[in-house]
Scaffold this active site. Sequence first.
Site, PDB file in Angstrom:
ATOM      1  N   ARG A 134      -4.588 -10.675   1.989  1.00 54.11           N
ATOM      2  CA  ARG A 134      -3.798 -10.230   1.522  1.00 54.11           C
ATOM      3  C   ARG A 134      -3.117 -10.424   2.765  1.00 54.11           C
ATOM      4  O   ARG A 134      -3.688 -10.757   3.426  1.00 54.11           O
ATOM      5  CB  ARG A 134      -4.768  -8.624   2.276  1.00 54.11           C
TER       6      ARG A 134
ATOM      7  N   PRO B 137       1.615  16.511   1.519  1.00 54.88           N
ATOM      8  CA  PRO B 137       0.366  16.535   1.555  1.00 54.88           C
ATOM      9  C   PRO B 137      -0.477  15.278   1.620  1.00 54.88           C
ATOM     10  O   PRO B 137      -0.522  14.706   0.584  1.00 54.88           O
ATOM     11  CB  PRO B 137      -0.010  17.647   0.273  1.00 54.88           C
ATOM     12  N   GLU B 138      -1.280  14.725   2.826  1.00 51.27           N
ATOM     13  CA  GLU B 138      -1.440  13.638   2.627  1.00 51.27           C
ATOM     14  C   GLU B 138      -3.516  14.018   2.741  1.00 51.27           C
ATOM     15  O   GLU B 138      -3.320  15.106   2.876  1.00 51.27           O
ATOM     16  CB  GLU B 138      -0.916  12.845   4.219  1.00 51.27           C
TER      17      GLU B 138
END
Length: 284
Positions: A164, A2-3
Site C-alpha cells: 500500500r 463510538p470506536e
Amino acid sequence: MPELPEVEVTRRSVSGVAGARVLGLRMGKPLRWPLGVDPDALVGATAGEFLRRGKYLWLPLQAAATEAGGVQGGGLGGGLLWHLGMSGSLAFGSALAPAGKHDHVELVTDHGTLRLTDPRRFGAVVWSSSLGADPAAKLLSRLGAEPFDLSYTAKQFHAALKDRKVAIKQALLAGDVIVGAGNIYANDALFEAGIDPHTPCSRIGPARAARLLSALRMVLGQAVAAGGSTLRDFRDAHGSVGQYQGQARVYGRGGEPCPRCGGAIERIVQAQRATYFCPACQRR
Ligand code: ZN
C-alpha cells in the site's frame, strides 16, 4: 463517534441481557438500514451473549421450546446486528426513564429493556439469520483483522501493509487492514510505535509493523480499561463516561510537550482529520 473500545465497553455493560426472553421490540424513527424482520416474530425468543466484531454487536436470538414441544418465536434462529453509528449508545435496565425523541429501538425483555438512543440516526439494528448469512455477512465482509485476536500476527499485519502506498494513518483509519483504530487511537498508537503518521505503508518494515501492532493492542486495551473515550457524548449502558481522552499520549494535545522528549506536539490535518504527532520521536 463510538470506536471499537467504546463498542467493547458497551458490550460489557449490556451483558445482563444474556438469557433474557424477548417480550417485544419497539421501533421508532427509521435508522440507517431497515430491521428486516417482523418485530412480532422475535417475541418469545431467548437472547444469547452479545458478541462484538469491529464496531458491530451481534445479539443471538433463539426460539424457545415450549412444554408442548413446539417453538415460540416462529421457529426463529438468528440474531440482531447492532451498530451505534455516529452518535448511538445503548442503555439496559428494568427502570429506564420513558423513551425520549432520540430513543429509536427498544428490545423489551424479562430482564429489562435494551434501548438504542441515537440522535443522528446513523446507527442501525438489522436482523440476520446468522452471522455468516446476509445481511450480516455482507456488512462484516470488509472489516480488517480484530486487534484483540492474538492469532493475528505481526507477519500478517506487515504483509497487509507492504503493497500500500497510502499514509499509515489513513490506512489505520480505513479499518480494512485492522479494525479499531479510530482517530484518537491511531494517533496514540503511531506515537507509541515511533512512526510518523505520513509514512507510506510500504515503507514500514517487519520490525516497525510488529511495534505498531503491539502499540495498537496496548492503546486499545488501555482505552477499554478506561471505559472508552468520551469526546462528546459517549456513555456506557449504565451512563458512565469514558476516561481515556484524559490520558491520551498526543491526541488533542497540539502545542503541549511530548511525553517522551518534551518537544512540542504538532497538530496537522491529514485527509480532513486532525493528526497529532511528535516530529522528533516519530520517524518516516
Ligand atoms: Zn517527542
